[in-house]
Each structure stands twice: as structure tokens, then as C-alpha cells.
Design a protein around this motif. Structure first.
Motif, short mmCIF file in Angstrom:
data_model
loop_
_atom_site.label_atom_id
_atom_site.label_comp_id
_atom_site.label_asym_id
_atom_site.label_seq_id
_atom_site.Cartn_x
_atom_site.Cartn_y
_atom_site.Cartn_z
N VAL A 167 0.79 2.14 9.96
CA VAL A 167 0.61 3.19 8.88
C VAL A 167 1.61 3.62 8.47
N GLU A 168 2.59 4.16 9.37
CA GLU A 168 3.89 4.79 8.94
C GLU A 168 4.77 3.94 8.15
N GLN A 169 4.81 2.62 8.40
CA GLN A 169 5.26 1.70 7.41
C GLN A 169 4.85 1.62 6.12
N ILE A 170 3.51 1.76 5.91
CA ILE A 170 2.66 1.78 4.78
C ILE A 170 3.20 2.79 4.11
N VAL A 171 3.19 4.06 4.53
CA VAL A 171 3.57 5.51 4.00
C VAL A 171 4.93 5.33 3.46
N LYS A 172 5.81 4.81 4.16
CA LYS A 172 7.25 4.72 3.67
C LYS A 172 7.26 3.87 2.44
N TRP A 173 6.59 2.67 2.70
CA TRP A 173 6.50 1.58 1.37
C TRP A 173 5.74 2.24 0.13
N ALA A 174 4.70 3.18 0.44
CA ALA A 174 3.84 3.96 -0.60
C ALA A 174 4.97 4.92 -1.27
N ASN A 175 5.54 5.53 -0.69
CA ASN A 175 6.52 6.51 -1.20
C ASN A 175 7.62 5.76 -2.10
N ASP A 176 8.15 4.82 -1.61
CA ASP A 176 9.09 4.05 -2.26
C ASP A 176 8.52 3.36 -3.82
N PHE A 177 7.23 2.56 -3.62
CA PHE A 177 6.54 2.07 -4.56
C PHE A 177 6.29 3.26 -5.55
N ALA A 178 5.57 4.45 -5.25
CA ALA A 178 5.21 5.47 -6.17
C ALA A 178 6.42 5.93 -6.73
N ARG A 179 7.51 6.39 -6.10
CA ARG A 179 8.78 6.48 -6.84
C ARG A 179 9.32 5.40 -7.93
N ALA A 180 9.19 4.32 -7.52
CA ALA A 180 9.51 3.27 -8.42
C ALA A 180 8.57 3.39 -9.46
N ASN A 181 7.44 3.56 -9.43
CA ASN A 181 6.61 3.63 -10.53
C ASN A 181 6.26 5.05 -11.22
N ASN A 182 7.14 5.96 -11.07
CA ASN A 182 6.76 7.25 -11.60
C ASN A 182 5.66 7.81 -11.39
N LYS A 183 5.23 7.81 -9.89
CA LYS A 183 3.98 8.28 -9.57
C LYS A 183 4.71 9.77 -8.70
N GLN A 184 3.86 10.74 -8.78
CA GLN A 184 4.13 11.80 -8.03
C GLN A 184 3.44 12.20 -6.69
N PHE A 185 2.33 11.27 -6.63
CA PHE A 185 1.53 11.42 -5.21
C PHE A 185 1.17 10.19 -4.73
N VAL A 186 1.09 10.06 -3.29
CA VAL A 186 0.29 8.96 -2.75
C VAL A 186 -1.12 9.47 -2.22
N ARG A 187 -2.17 9.11 -2.47
CA ARG A 187 -3.28 9.78 -2.07
C ARG A 187 -4.14 8.51 -1.15
N MET A 188 -5.35 9.18 -0.39
CA MET A 188 -6.02 8.22 0.39
C MET A 188 -7.13 9.05 0.52
N ASP A 189 -8.15 8.48 0.70
CA ASP A 189 -9.40 9.14 1.31
C ASP A 189 -10.23 8.40 2.61
N THR A 190 -10.79 9.01 3.42
CA THR A 190 -11.64 8.48 4.39
C THR A 190 -13.26 9.16 4.17
#
Length: 170
Positions: A99-122
Motif C-alpha cells: 500500500v505504501e508503494q501504491i501511495v507513492k505511485w498515486a502521488n506521482d500519477f496524480a502530480r503527472a495528471n494535474n490532480k491535487q488529491f489522492v482519495r480513498m474510502d472504506t
């Protein structure tokens, strides 16, 4: 460890991992994932929104993303964000901080796609998951009672969800 888009060749393994995760959820929680429709997964794959981590050629973890999630995030859905759904780890790879690897990937992916947030729900108020996801870098935003779950998977019916967010640094 590599991160790739899932392909149609991965569908059987994706459903095997969902079944393992759902069986585990049934032993721990009253709310668990339903059996997901194959067309949902096929659409995510076709739209390059279904992802996988592979280790030594085996799928270690899967997840999906969305660029909009209005029924869960309501008025916050207008924010530029990516939404992570259905993180599922292959039991052979548990304990490897995927999950930490996904978080790192998601931050990079969001930044590359001009997104301000990474979000999740449970679904539900699960202190163990809340602590885990905050340790992985998410801010816990609190609980939200869903108002309109039409078209969402069955585990969202009449649900309260825990909301999580990471602000992407530029």
C-alpha cells in the motif's frame, strides 16, 4: 517490483484475488465486498484504470482508480483528484508494504495528471484500517453517510464510509 496497467489476461487472477479478499473480510467484518461484475473490471482495464504490482512475474497487488466519485465524495468531487478503489493484496505478498508503494505511485500519477488529491474510502468505521491508512500517508477526513448509492456496488447500500485523502505536493 513493477507497476503496470492490468490487462484482460489478468481478469481470472483479479477475480481470484477479490474472492480471497472477500473471504477474509467475511471473517472480520459484517460488511464485505460483493461479487463484482466482470464488465466493471473489463471497463476499468479498457480505460487504463485497473493497475497491478508485479513481483517476479506474479501479480502481488491490484487496485483501480477513478477520476470522479460523486456519490461518495459529493460536493468535494469537483476537486481535481484521483480515487483509489479495491486495493487487494495477493496473500503470498502480504507484509511487503505494498500500500505504501501504491501511495507513492498515486502521488506521482496524480502530480503527472494535474490532480491535487489522492482519495480513498472504506465502508464503515474500522479503527484498524483507519490507523493503517493514516500510517501509509492518508489523512482521515472522518465518516460520511452516503445519500445516493444507486449504481454503486452492493456493499455501499445504506453505508457510512471512512474518507481518506492525501494532498499532492507539487
Amino acid at each position: 517490483m513493477e507497476i503496470y496497467n492490468s490487462t484482460n489476461n489478468d481478469i481470472d487472477e483479479i477475480f481470484r484475488l477479490y474472492k480471497i479478499a472477500t473471504d477474509f473480510q467475511k471473517t472480520k467484518f459484517t460488511v464485505h465486498w460483493p461479487e463484482f461484475d466482470k464488465s466493471l473490471i473489463e471497463a476499468e482495464i479498457a480505460e487504463n484504470r485497473q493497475w497491478k504490482i508485479t513481483i517476479d512475474g506474479k501479480i502481488a497487488c491490484i487496485w483501480a482508480i477513478a477520476f470522479s466519485d460523486p456519490q461518495i465524495w459529493e460536493n468535494r468531487n469537483t476537486d481535481p483528484a484521483i480515487y483509489i478503489h479495491r486495493i487487494t493484496t495477493n496473500p503470498d505478498f502480504r507484509g511487503q508494504n505494498l500500500v505504501e508503494q501504491i501511495v507513492k505511485w498515486a502521488n506521482d500519477f496524480a502530480r503527472a495528471n494535474n490532480k491535487q488529491f489522492v482519495r480513498m474510502d472504506t465502508v464503515g468505521d474500522n479503527p484498524g484500517l483507519i490507523n493503517y491508512y493514516t500510517r501509509c500517508g492518508f489523512d482521515f477526513l472522518g465518516l460520511s453517510k452516503l445519500q445516493n448509492t444507486t449504481g454503486l456496488p452492493a456493499h455501499y447500500d445504506n453505508a457510512t464510509v471512512s474518507l481518506f485523502q492525501i494532498t499532492v505536493e507539487n
